[in-house]
Design a protein around this motif. Structure first.
Motif, PDB file in Angstrom:
ATOM      1  N   ALA A  37       0.849  -1.196   0.000  1.00 27.83           N
ATOM      2  CA  ALA A  37       0.000   0.000   0.000  1.00 27.83           C
ATOM      3  C   ALA A  37       0.881   1.242   0.000  1.00 27.83           C
ATOM      4  O   ALA A  37       1.868   1.308   0.738  1.00 27.83           O
ATOM      5  CB  ALA A  37      -0.905   0.000   1.223  1.00 27.83           C
ATOM      6  N   THR A  38       0.502   2.195  -0.841  1.00 25.51           N
ATOM      7  CA  THR A  38       1.257   3.447  -0.967  1.00 25.51           C
ATOM      8  C   THR A  38       0.274   4.618  -0.921  1.00 25.51           C
ATOM      9  O   THR A  38      -0.946   4.427  -0.940  1.00 25.51           O
ATOM     10  CB  THR A  38       2.023   3.495  -2.310  1.00 25.51           C
ATOM     11  N   VAL A  39       0.851   5.809  -0.886  1.00 24.08           N
ATOM     12  CA  VAL A  39       0.032   7.024  -0.981  1.00 24.08           C
ATOM     13  C   VAL A  39       0.036   7.455  -2.445  1.00 24.08           C
ATOM     14  O   VAL A  39       1.095   7.706  -3.015  1.00 24.08           O
ATOM     15  CB  VAL A  39       0.607   8.146  -0.099  1.00 24.08           C
ATOM     16  N   GLY A  40      -1.151   7.507  -3.052  1.00 22.99           N
ATOM     17  CA  GLY A  40      -1.248   7.859  -4.464  1.00 22.99           C
ATOM     18  C   GLY A  40      -0.851   9.302  -4.727  1.00 22.99           C
ATOM     19  O   GLY A  40      -0.821  10.132  -3.807  1.00 22.99           O
ATOM     20  N   SER A  41      -0.553   9.580  -5.996  1.00 19.94           N
ATOM     21  CA  SER A  41      -0.126  10.938  -6.345  1.00 19.94           C
ATOM     22  C   SER A  41      -1.247  11.949  -6.084  1.00 19.94           C
ATOM     23  O   SER A  41      -0.990  13.137  -5.928  1.00 19.94           O
ATOM     24  CB  SER A  41       0.333  10.993  -7.801  1.00 19.94           C
ATOM     25  N   ASP A  42      -2.515  11.461  -6.027  1.00 20.69           N
ATOM     26  CA  ASP A  42      -3.636  12.341  -5.678  1.00 20.69           C
ATOM     27  C   ASP A  42      -3.973  12.244  -4.181  1.00 20.69           C
ATOM     28  O   ASP A  42      -5.067  12.616  -3.764  1.00 20.69           O
ATOM     29  CB  ASP A  42      -4.868  11.992  -6.530  1.00 20.69           C
ATOM     30  N   HIS A  43      -3.042  11.659  -3.411  1.00 24.66           N
ATOM     31  CA  HIS A  43      -3.163  11.513  -1.956  1.00 24.66           C
ATOM     32  C   HIS A  43      -4.226  10.500  -1.525  1.00 24.66           C
ATOM     33  O   HIS A  43      -4.595  10.463  -0.356  1.00 24.66           O
ATOM     34  CB  HIS A  43      -3.414  12.875  -1.267  1.00 24.66           C
ATOM     35  N   THR A  44      -4.724   9.701  -2.457  1.00 21.12           N
ATOM     36  CA  THR A  44      -5.640   8.627  -2.076  1.00 21.12           C
ATOM     37  C   THR A  44      -4.821   7.349  -1.850  1.00 21.12           C
ATOM     38  O   THR A  44      -3.716   7.216  -2.383  1.00 21.12           O
ATOM     39  CB  THR A  44      -6.687   8.361  -3.172  1.00 21.12           C
ATOM     40  N   GLN A  46      -3.440   3.630  -2.373  1.00 21.53           N
ATOM     41  CA  GLN A  46      -3.259   2.726  -3.511  1.00 21.53           C
ATOM     42  C   GLN A  46      -2.705   1.419  -2.966  1.00 21.53           C
ATOM     43  O   GLN A  46      -1.882   1.443  -2.051  1.00 21.53           O
ATOM     44  CB  GLN A  46      -2.273   3.313  -4.531  1.00 21.53           C
ATOM     45  N   ALA A  47      -3.132   0.298  -3.509  1.00 19.11           N
ATOM     46  CA  ALA A  47      -2.647  -0.991  -3.014  1.00 19.11           C
ATOM     47  C   ALA A  47      -2.641  -1.999  -4.152  1.00 19.11           C
ATOM     48  O   ALA A  47      -3.509  -1.945  -5.033  1.00 19.11           O
ATOM     49  CB  ALA A  47      -3.542  -1.490  -1.875  1.00 19.11           C
ATOM     50  N   ARG A  48      -1.651  -2.895  -4.120  1.00 16.67           N
ATOM     51  CA  ARG A  48      -1.545  -3.933  -5.138  1.00 16.67           C
ATOM     52  C   ARG A  48      -0.713  -5.091  -4.600  1.00 16.67           C
ATOM     53  O   ARG A  48       0.104  -4.912  -3.694  1.00 16.67           O
ATOM     54  CB  ARG A  48      -0.958  -3.418  -6.459  1.00 16.67           C
ATOM     55  N   THR A  49      -0.929  -6.273  -5.210  1.00 12.24           N
ATOM     56  CA  THR A  49      -0.172  -7.465  -4.827  1.00 12.24           C
ATOM     57  C   THR A  49       1.220  -7.398  -5.443  1.00 12.24           C
ATOM     58  O   THR A  49       1.380  -6.967  -6.589  1.00 12.24           O
ATOM     59  CB  THR A  49      -0.892  -8.724  -5.359  1.00 12.24           C
ATOM     60  N   SER A  70       6.335   2.035 -13.445  1.00  8.66           N
ATOM     61  CA  SER A  70       4.978   1.818 -12.931  1.00  8.66           C
ATOM     62  C   SER A  70       4.584   2.957 -11.985  1.00  8.66           C
ATOM     63  O   SER A  70       5.433   3.560 -11.322  1.00  8.66           O
ATOM     64  CB  SER A  70       4.866   0.461 -12.242  1.00  8.66           C
ATOM     65  N   PRO A  71       3.292   3.246 -11.899  1.00  7.28           N
ATOM     66  CA  PRO A  71       2.832   4.365 -11.054  1.00  7.28           C
ATOM     67  C   PRO A  71       3.313   4.271  -9.614  1.00  7.28           C
ATOM     68  O   PRO A  71       3.597   5.290  -8.984  1.00  7.28           O
ATOM     69  CB  PRO A  71       1.304   4.260 -11.153  1.00  7.28           C
ATOM     70  N   LYS A  72       3.437   3.062  -9.086  1.00  9.61           N
ATOM     71  CA  LYS A  72       3.818   2.943  -7.666  1.00  9.61           C
ATOM     72  C   LYS A  72       5.210   3.523  -7.411  1.00  9.61           C
ATOM     73  O   LYS A  72       5.491   4.016  -6.328  1.00  9.61           O
ATOM     74  CB  LYS A  72       3.735   1.482  -7.197  1.00  9.61           C
ATOM     75  N   VAL A  73       6.076   3.463  -8.422  1.00  6.28           N
ATOM     76  CA  VAL A  73       7.439   3.980  -8.233  1.00  6.28           C
ATOM     77  C   VAL A  73       7.399   5.506  -8.118  1.00  6.28           C
ATOM     78  O   VAL A  73       8.048   6.088  -7.237  1.00  6.28           O
ATOM     79  CB  VAL A  73       8.372   3.502  -9.369  1.00  6.28           C
ATOM     80  N   ALA A  74       6.613   6.142  -8.956  1.00  7.23           N
ATOM     81  CA  ALA A  74       6.462   7.604  -8.852  1.00  7.23           C
ATOM     82  C   ALA A  74       5.857   7.966  -7.496  1.00  7.23           C
ATOM     83  O   ALA A  74       6.273   8.941  -6.853  1.00  7.23           O
ATOM     84  CB  ALA A  74       5.578   8.114  -9.995  1.00  7.23           C
TER      85      ALA A  74
END
Ligand SMILES: Cc1cc2nc3c(=O)[nH]c(=O)nc-3n(C[C@H](O)[C@H](O)[C@H](O)COP(=O)(O)O)c2cc1C
Length: 188
Positions: A37-44, A46-49, A70-74
């Motif tokens: 789980a991470t903090v999305g670029s829009d502050h929401t 985000q989670a993935r396996t 991938s978006p998670k790296v950003a």
């Protein structure tokens, strides 16, 4: 298997890291595929396996491989705070691991990781010409053939705190917060 009730602090920490290390080697270990789980670029949220690729108790580090585009790296470059969540039905244990994530996209460790991955079926995951999450052109389009350059990136997760929850099969649930400061008993 020792009963959870008998596990003292140090023993519990050792058991947790032992299982994490096993999960990096054993394909059918339930902890091999945690949710990151991470903090999305829009502050929401985000989670993935992901696949757990490394676990080092001495260094307090976990490792995950990903595509650097991938978006998670950003997201992780913008906010290094992340959580890895593991669940094992055989153990009846959940781990919520709070980490500070370092992104490695070059250097000796990435080269060594690519050596390992390049010989496996997973290599094509890191050779796609287009970035993960990009729309494919056309309604029945297929991904382009693999390119020459790889985009393998190693995520190094420095463990800050572990929240361990053991569901009791015949007895009460147990919960501990494990930090460098010690092991704290929590209401489950
Ligand atoms: C079982 C399983 C294992 C996965 N392992 C990885 C992995 O190790 N690394 C990774 O980047 N994505 C992995 N994925 C794909 C991610 O869940 C995700 O779809 C992808 O990385 C894009 O995530 P993002 O758009 O949030 O960056 C895996 C998916 C599944 C279902």
């Amino acid at each position: 298997m020792p009963t959870e009730a008998t596990l003292a602090g140090d023993t519990l920490i050792g058991r947790i890291w032992h299982e994490l290390e096993r999960a990096t080697r054993e394909r059918d270990h339930a902890w091999r595929t945690p949710v990151l789980a991470t903090v999305g670029s829009d502050h929401t949220p985000q989670a993935r396996t992901v696949v757990l690729r490394g676990a080092d108790q001495q260094r307090g580090e976990l490792r995950v491989f990903t595509d650097g585009r991938s978006p998670k790296v950003a997201e992780l470059r913008a906010s290094l705070q992340a959580v890895l969540v593991f669940w094992s039905a055989p153990l009846n244990w959940q781990l919520r691991v709070r980490v500070a994530m370092q992104v490695l996209d070059s250097g000796a460790e990435v080269a060594a990781a690519w050596e390992r991955i390049a010989r496996s079926a997973a290599a094509c995951d890191y050779l796609a010409p287009a970035a993960p999450g990009q729309p494919l052109p056309g309604s029945e389009a297929q991904a382009d053939a693999p390119g020459d350059a790889h985009h393998l990136t190693v995520l190094v997760a420095q463990v800050l705190a572990i929240d361990w929850l053991a569901l009791g099969r015949d007895g009460p649930h147990q919960r501990r917060r494990i930090t460098p400061g010690g092991v704290e008993h929590l209401v489950p």
